[in-house]
Design an enzyme around this catalytic site. Structure first.
Site, PDB file in Angstrom:
ATOM      1  N   ASP A  14     -52.956 -67.734 -41.759  1.00 53.52           N
ATOM      2  CA  ASP A  14     -51.708 -68.056 -42.480  1.00 53.52           C
ATOM      3  C   ASP A  14     -51.466 -67.137 -43.675  1.00 53.52           C
ATOM      4  O   ASP A  14     -50.835 -67.532 -44.655  1.00 53.52           O
ATOM      5  CB  ASP A  14     -51.713 -69.521 -42.959  1.00 53.52           C
ATOM      6  CG  ASP A  14     -52.042 -70.492 -41.846  1.00 53.52           C
ATOM      7  OD1 ASP A  14     -51.369 -70.446 -40.805  1.00 53.52           O
ATOM      8  OD2 ASP A  14     -52.989 -71.291 -42.006  1.00 53.52           O
ATOM      9  N   HIS A  42     -46.464 -67.056 -36.501  1.00 53.96           N
ATOM     10  CA  HIS A  42     -46.089 -65.918 -37.346  1.00 53.96           C
ATOM     11  C   HIS A  42     -44.628 -66.040 -37.737  1.00 53.96           C
ATOM     12  O   HIS A  42     -43.739 -65.980 -36.890  1.00 53.96           O
ATOM     13  CB  HIS A  42     -46.363 -64.602 -36.609  1.00 53.96           C
ATOM     14  CG  HIS A  42     -47.823 -64.319 -36.451  1.00 53.96           C
ATOM     15  ND1 HIS A  42     -48.322 -63.208 -35.806  1.00 53.96           N
ATOM     16  CD2 HIS A  42     -48.911 -65.015 -36.864  1.00 53.96           C
ATOM     17  CE1 HIS A  42     -49.641 -63.236 -35.843  1.00 53.96           C
ATOM     18  NE2 HIS A  42     -50.014 -64.321 -36.470  1.00 53.96           N
TER      19      HIS A  42
END
Length: 430
Positions: A14, A42
């Site tokens: 992340d 993403h």
């Protein structure tokens, strides 16, 4: 610096890899995913428009970029079809530009059933998977009972493989985990239909990459998750099921070590983690909640709140070392705006001794107490700043300290979610 760049997470995932991949794909020959599955999320923000990709490489939003999915990625048929459909509905040309290795394993319905049933049975000791079948699909790959893209085009072989897999997995599902069996005919029919769908996209990804290198074209290898979640080098067993480190880029696509010219490690200006596992610098207080709120730290794939904490240099240095990281990209600097002071973990207290090296097991990490170095914060707004000299003095000092402590230069700084909210200090492709 060179023509082939690996972009990977240098923390627990992340970190903002999708945005950076998209930024670097201008004048790119190809972007290739090499590990993981649709558990990756993403997020790209371009001109204020948000797009979340889970399986397809982030370069898909560049009209002239070829997008490749290597043999190291496990593919959910339903997730791929959904993502392609959503992108095409938004006017993005996908299928003519997306090439998928025939050696890529499939995530089958029984993998999802196993993943979810195991997590439920584990209760408080659950790993914290996304429940999407990623781990069980990799298990079958290693056990040599996996079904791959190539198998979909040989119906008799597919039938035999599927019956063998279901004999095994349905026994585990019904007798051990106490859930319903997965139906053979439905699964077989869906697999055949997906075979027809994916046939035009099936390609020799390794061969394409070798040809692109001969032609001098730029190639970007897009990692998913983060180095500290690597199945071998992460906080085992609280890890993902693939090699998220630079070695995964080689094995997961079919290129040699000499094909990689630069490794860019992405790290937030602080640290986050999703799911279970050790996190020495975690903040279980209003400071941590403030970072979570300002940084919108909720999973792109699951919506789960991320655990937040201070930057951990011990962990970051480990990521730099095991990946041979050439340069760092520090993201979400603007999330720290307005904080009076910042802390950076520079060492651990471990069993009565100070160490600058992380233990190799989760239990050891759990026993670590962070040793902090404190830095002054800044009150100025850094959001969207694209020039180094315009950053607050304290922000520049903080970044230079991270660079020195990690023993790795900072190549890129991100000050917001949009592609344009970025300063490139050293172009990895230059």
């Amino acid at each position: 610096m060179g023509q082939s760049v690996v972009v990977l997470g240098a923390q627990w995932g992340d970190e903002g890899k999708g945005k950076i991949v998209d930024l670097l794909t201008e004048e790119i020959g190809a972007v290739v995913r090499f590990q993981g599955g649709h558990n990756a999320g993403h997020t790209l923000v371009i001109n204020g428009k948000k797009t979340v990709l889970h399986l397809i490489p982030s370069g898909i939003l560049r009209d002239d970029a070829l997008c490749l999915i290597g043999n190291g990625v496990v593919i959910s048929p339903a997730a791929l079809i959904k993502e392609v459909s959503e992108l095409e509905d938004a006017g993005v040309e996908v299928r003519s530009r997306l090439k998928i290795s025939p050696a890529a394993p499939l995530i089958m319905p029984y993998h999802i059933a196993l993943d979810q049933a195991r997590e439920k049975a584990a209760g408080g000791k659950a790993i914290g998977t996304t429940g999407r079948g990623i781990g069980p699909a990799y298990e079958d790959k290693v056990a040599r009972r996996g079904i791959r893209i190539a198998d979909l085009h040989y119906p008799p072989q597919l039938e035999e493989l599927l019956r063998t897999a279901l004999d095994y997995h349905n026994f585990v599902l019904t007798k051990y985990l106490g859930v319903e069996a997965v139906d053979f005919q439905k699964t077989y029919d869906e697999a055949l239909a997906f075979g027809d769908y994916v046939q035009p996209m099936k390609s020799d990804v390794a061969g394409i990459l070798h040809d692109l290198r001969k032609q001098g074209k730029r190639v970007l290898f897009e990692g998913a998750q983060g180095a500290l979640l690597d199945i071998d080098h992460g906080t085992y067993p609280y890890v993902t099921s693939s090699n998220t480190t630079v070695g995964g880029a080689l094995a997961g696509t079919g290129v040699g070590a000499d094909a990689i010219d630069y490794v860019l490690g992405i790290a937030k200006a602080y640290a986050t983690r999703v799911g279970g596992g050790p996190f020495p610098t975690e903040l279980d207080d209003e400071v941590g909640q403030g970072i979570r709120d300002r940084g919108a730290e909720y999973g792109a794939s699951t919506g789960r709140p991320r655990r937040c904490g201070w930057m951990d240099i011990v962990a970051l240095k480990r990521a730099v070392a095991i990946n041979g990281i050439s340069g760092l990209c520090i993201t979400k600097l603007d999330v720290l705006d307005g904080m009076e002071k910042l802390k950076v973990c520079i060492a651990y207290e471990y069993r009565g001794k100070r160490t600058e090296y992380a233990p190799l097991d989760a239990q050891g990490w759990e026993e670590c107490t962070p040793v902090y170095l404190e830095f002054p914060g800044w009150t100025e707004n850094t959001h969207g700043i694209t020039e180094w000299d315009k950053l607050p003095v304290a922000a520049r000092a903080y970044l230079r300290a991270l660079e020195e402590l990690a023993g790795c230069p900072i190549s890129i700084v991100s000050t917001g979610p949009d592609r344009d909210h970025t300063m490139v200090l050293q172009d990895p492709f230059a």
